[in-house]
Design an enzyme around this catalytic site. Structure first.
Site, PDB file in Angstrom:
ATOM      1  CE1 TYR A 148      -2.906  -2.494   0.194  1.00 35.35           C
ATOM      2  CE2 TYR A 148      -4.574  -0.510   1.601  1.00 35.35           C
ATOM      3  CZ  TYR A 148      -4.562  -1.900   0.841  1.00 35.35           C
ATOM      4  OH  TYR A 148      -5.775  -3.024   0.569  1.00 35.35           O
ATOM      5  CE  LYS A 197       3.357 -17.303  -3.788  1.00 39.46           C
ATOM      6  NZ  LYS A 197       2.611 -18.322  -3.073  1.00 39.46           N
ATOM      7  CG  ASP A 230      -0.350 -19.921  -1.915  1.00 41.72           C
ATOM      8  OD1 ASP A 230       0.202 -19.900  -0.363  1.00 41.72           O
ATOM      9  OD2 ASP A 230       0.004 -20.567  -2.787  1.00 41.72           O
ATOM     10  CG  ASP A 254      -7.996  -5.153   1.790  1.00 40.52           C
ATOM     11  OD1 ASP A 254      -7.677  -4.930   2.793  1.00 40.52           O
ATOM     12  OD2 ASP A 254      -7.243  -5.389   0.618  1.00 40.52           O
ATOM     13  CG  ASP A 258     -12.099  -8.039   2.346  1.00 39.73           C
ATOM     14  OD1 ASP A 258     -12.760  -7.006   3.269  1.00 39.73           O
ATOM     15  OD2 ASP A 258     -13.438  -7.534   1.436  1.00 39.73           O
TER      16      ASP A 258
HETATM   17  C1  IPM Z   1      -9.699  -1.764   4.397  1.00 37.50           C
HETATM   18  C2  IPM Z   1     -10.110  -0.825   3.003  1.00 37.50           C
HETATM   19  C3  IPM Z   1      -9.466  -0.103   3.360  1.00 37.50           C
HETATM   20  C4  IPM Z   1      -8.107  -0.848   2.522  1.00 37.50           C
HETATM   21  C5  IPM Z   1      -9.885   0.720   2.159  1.00 37.50           C
HETATM   22  C6  IPM Z   1     -10.913   1.069   1.724  1.00 37.50           C
HETATM   23  C7  IPM Z   1      -8.784   1.291   1.414  1.00 37.50           C
HETATM   24  O1  IPM Z   1     -10.581  -2.308   2.243  1.00 37.50           O
HETATM   25  O2  IPM Z   1      -9.618  -1.524   5.358  1.00 37.50           O
HETATM   26  O3  IPM Z   1     -10.163  -3.315   4.797  1.00 37.50           O
HETATM   27  O4  IPM Z   1      -7.695  -1.237   1.523  1.00 37.50           O
HETATM   28  O5  IPM Z   1      -7.690  -1.103   4.036  1.00 37.50           O
HETATM   29 MG    MG Z   2     -10.572  -4.614   2.959  1.00 41.29          MG
END
Ligand code: IPM
Ligand code: MG
Length: 381
Positions: A148, A197, A230, A254, A258
């Site tokens: 990032y 990785k 992975d 990140d 999710d």
């Molecule tokens: C998170 C979100 C953010 C990230 C985005 C909105 C920039 O996905 O906090 O997980 O990627 O960090």
């Molecule tokens: Mg996110």
């Protein structure tokens, strides 16, 4: 740290942001008020702009005024940023830049994302209940380095353009996140999984060597394993109970969080805490601004409310309030109240505001129950 004996009220910065952010932050505020009242804590609020709404008003996704107010507060609660009206990938200014900048400016290098499966919701999960039962893990995502924040660019080349982002880490950046994750592991099940990785990436090889050394030298009591990203993605949905604390690079974290939210039943349930050394912590749900459901009173406020509970625990020292809010969320889920994202067949969903009210009410009802039992004790003695 603040507590009921402090003379100064805790100072909390609210950054509602975009999309469902303002709606869910309202509910967190409602619940905080109830918890503060119950335990005799005092707080005052500041509020500021971040993300798309800040671009509209000031042309800057993180106005200087917002940042300086954050620095004067004990903790920051953030809703969400982003939306289709600011989505042009070619735009020079985007809402997400505000989020990345606030994390970086406040030095919030560690993002803690706990994933718990509530028994009441085990049937809402698309995975088999026996796979998700009793999952209780925390992902510690490195938040101010890696892919990032590495060198990036775009330049014309023959045949088109060349665009690049780089994943880069220094030894001190890895050491501090390894220490944070190890301390957390020590306070829980004592097991740390470092995800990288290292079979491909140089930055991952430095990551692996550094984590290995820090744990061996400073945390010999913590059990460390290394898993490739992975493979970790697969294990997360196949055998999630094998994990206690996971520590990983910014973008790996990140993506994996999710994925991990599926274990809990909905993204809308997961809170997070971003911590650094010294300044205010920042607390935000892991979900985004969900523009498609914004303003309709259907978003799930629980991720935001649990983020407020994490704030009470980790930045304000209000352990009583944090425990009470967490228990109230569990109770309300047990009683079958569901927002649309976690409703099962035959259940009627409740709205964002009602979910917040139910949780806040339960925080207050628990108070009455506690007072009653204290009074009974007085009579008895
Ligand atoms: C998170 C979100 C953010 C990230 C985005 C909105 C920039 O996905 O906090 O997980 O990627 O960090
Ligand atoms: Mg996110």
């Amino acid at each position: 740290m603040s507590s009921s004996t402090d003379t100064r009220p805790a100072r909390i910065m609210l950054l509602p942001g975009d999309g469902v952010g303002p709606e869910v932050i309202n509910e967190a505020h409602k619940v905080l008020r109830a918890a503060a009242e119950r335990f005799g804590h005092r707080f005052e609020l500041c509020q500021g702009l971040i993300g798309g709404c800040a671009i509209d008003r000031t042309a800057d996704p993180l106005p200087a005024n917002t940042l300086s107010l954050c620095r004067q507060c004990d903790a920051v609660l953030l809703g969400a940023v982003g939306g289709p009206q600011w989505d042009d990938p070619l735009a020079a200014v985007r809402p997400e830049q505000g989020l990345l900048r606030i994390r970086s400016e406040l030095g919030l290098f560690a993002n803690l994302r706990p994933v718990r499966v509530y028994p009441a919701l085990a049937n809402n999960v698309p995975l088999k209940p026996e796979i998700v039962a009793n999952v209780d893990l925390v992902v510690v995502r490195e938040l101010t380095g890696g892919l990032y924040f590495g060198k990036r660019g775009r330049e014309p080349v023959e045949g088109g353009e060349h665009a690049y982002d780089t994943m880069s880490y220094t030894t001190p950046e890895i050491e501090r996140i390894a220490r944070m994750a190890a301390m957390l592991a020590r306070s829980r099940g004592g097991k740390l999984t470092s995800v990288d990785k290292a079979n491909v990436l140089e930055s991952s090889r430095l990551w692996r060597a550094t984590v290995t050394r820090v744990i061996a030298d400073e945390f010999p009591d913590v059990e460390l394993e290394h898993v490739l990203v992975d493979s970790a993605a697969m294990h997360l949905i196949q055998r999630p109970r094998r994990f206690d604390v996971i520590v990983t690079e910014n973008m790996f974290g990140d993506i994996l969080t999710d994925e991990a939210s599926v274990l809990a039943g909905s993204m809308g349930l997961l809170p997070s805490a971003s911590l650094g050394d010294g300044g205010p912590g920042l607390y935000e749900p892991i979900h985004g601004s969900a523009p498609d459901i914004a303003g309709r009173n259907i978003a799930n406020p629980i991720g935001m409310i649990l983020s407020a509970a994490m704030m009470c625990r980790m930045s304000l020292g209000w352990i009583d309030a944090a425990d009470c809010i967490t228990a109230a969320v569990e109770h309300v889920l047990r009683t079958g109240r569901r927002t649309a994202d976690i409703v099962s067949a035959g259940q009627t969903p409740i709205g964002t505001a009602e979910m917040g009210t139910r949780i806040a009410d339960f925080v207050a009802i628990m108070d009455v129950a506690a007072k009653r039992s204290r009074e009974t004790e007085c009579v008895r003695t």
